[in-house]
Design a protein around this motif. Structure first.
Motif, mmCIF file in Angstrom:
data_model
loop_
_atom_site.group_PDB
_atom_site.id
_atom_site.type_symbol
_atom_site.label_atom_id
_atom_site.label_comp_id
_atom_site.label_asym_id
_atom_site.label_seq_id
_atom_site.Cartn_x
_atom_site.Cartn_y
_atom_site.Cartn_z
ATOM 1 N N ASN A 53 0.831 -1.213 0.000
ATOM 2 C CA ASN A 53 0.000 0.000 0.000
ATOM 3 C C ASN A 53 0.864 1.261 0.000
ATOM 4 O O ASN A 53 0.625 2.198 0.762
ATOM 5 N N ILE A 54 1.850 1.281 -0.882
ATOM 6 C CA ILE A 54 2.779 2.406 -0.954
ATOM 7 C C ILE A 54 2.173 3.527 -1.785
ATOM 8 O O ILE A 54 1.655 3.295 -2.877
ATOM 9 N N THR A 55 2.241 4.725 -1.226
ATOM 10 C CA THR A 55 1.760 5.914 -1.935
ATOM 11 C C THR A 55 2.797 7.028 -1.833
ATOM 12 O O THR A 55 3.656 7.021 -0.960
ATOM 13 N N LYS A 165 6.093 -5.830 -8.554
ATOM 14 C CA LYS A 165 4.743 -5.269 -8.492
ATOM 15 C C LYS A 165 4.413 -5.003 -7.026
ATOM 16 O O LYS A 165 4.585 -5.863 -6.162
ATOM 17 N N THR A 166 3.963 -3.799 -6.775
ATOM 18 C CA THR A 166 3.654 -3.392 -5.401
ATOM 19 C C THR A 166 2.280 -3.927 -5.002
ATOM 20 O O THR A 166 1.310 -3.804 -5.743
ATOM 21 N N GLU A 167 2.229 -4.493 -3.823
ATOM 22 C CA GLU A 167 0.970 -5.010 -3.311
ATOM 23 C C GLU A 167 0.103 -3.841 -2.842
ATOM 24 O O GLU A 167 0.521 -3.064 -1.969
ATOM 25 N N GLN A 168 -1.053 -3.706 -3.446
ATOM 26 C CA GLN A 168 -2.010 -2.659 -3.070
ATOM 27 C C GLN A 168 -3.298 -3.345 -2.620
ATOM 28 O O GLN A 168 -4.038 -3.876 -3.427
ATOM 29 N N GLU A 169 -3.546 -3.355 -1.309
ATOM 30 C CA GLU A 169 -4.715 -4.028 -0.728
ATOM 31 C C GLU A 169 -5.581 -3.013 0.011
ATOM 32 O O GLU A 169 -5.653 -3.034 1.229
#
Length: 170
Positions: A53-55, A165-169
């Motif tokens: 959940n990197i922003t 690929k960044t995990e976005q949950e």
């Protein structure tokens, strides 16, 4: 004979030690670029290891500089946040920014690909090509767009074989 070896060596090594010829976008409107971006993929980057959940949030300040807030979450839900400041060192290169964290060193932040109409995606690197981030305004990106951005980065000479690929949950 010695001269032939020197000439042959210089011919074979033409381009040795040259850096990538990475091109940045020709136009970057900071007003449109500001806001929250979700990290979709990146090259390995130690400060983001094991984060999800990197922003990145960019807030345009009245002095023309940009407040930068990078954050991500550890596996146990703890937030890791870093705040910095970005600026455009030369008005003649709008896609080339510098970003400072901890007020010490400024790193290159080059926007090398961008949805020029709606600012829905961006690709960021630097002159060495060692780092690469693919960003989106939404936590998920369709595979067609992602593959297009990866292909464009590859065409600029960037090694994309190690993209994560960044995990976005959310």
């Amino acid at each position: 004979m010695k001269m032939i070896l020197i000439l042959l060596g210089s011919f074979l090594c033409k381009g040795c030690g040259q850096s990538h010829s990475i091109k940045t976008v020709e136009k970057l409107e900071l007003e449109k670029y500001q806001g929250i971006w979700y990290e979709i993929a990146r090259k390995p980057f130690r400060p983001e290891k094991n984060l999800k959940n990197i922003t990145a949030e960019y807030i345009l300040k009245t002095n023309g500089k940009i407040k930068v807030i990078n954050q991500g979450y550890t596996s146990d839900g703890k937030i890791k946040r870093t705040t910095g400041e970005a600026f455009r060192p030369h008005s003649t290169s709008p896609g080339k920014l510098k970003v400072k964290f901890f007020g010490i060193f400024a790193s290159s932040y080059w926007v090398i690909d961008l949805d020029k109409t709606n600012y829905q995606y961006a690709v960021v690197s630097g002159p060495s090509g060692k780092y690469l981030w693919i960003l989106s305004r939404k936590p998920k990106m369709d595979e067609t767009t992602l593959e297009k951005l990866i292909k464009n980065a590859r065409l600029q000479g960037l090694d994309v074989s190690d993209l994560i690929k960044t995990e976005q949950e959310w």
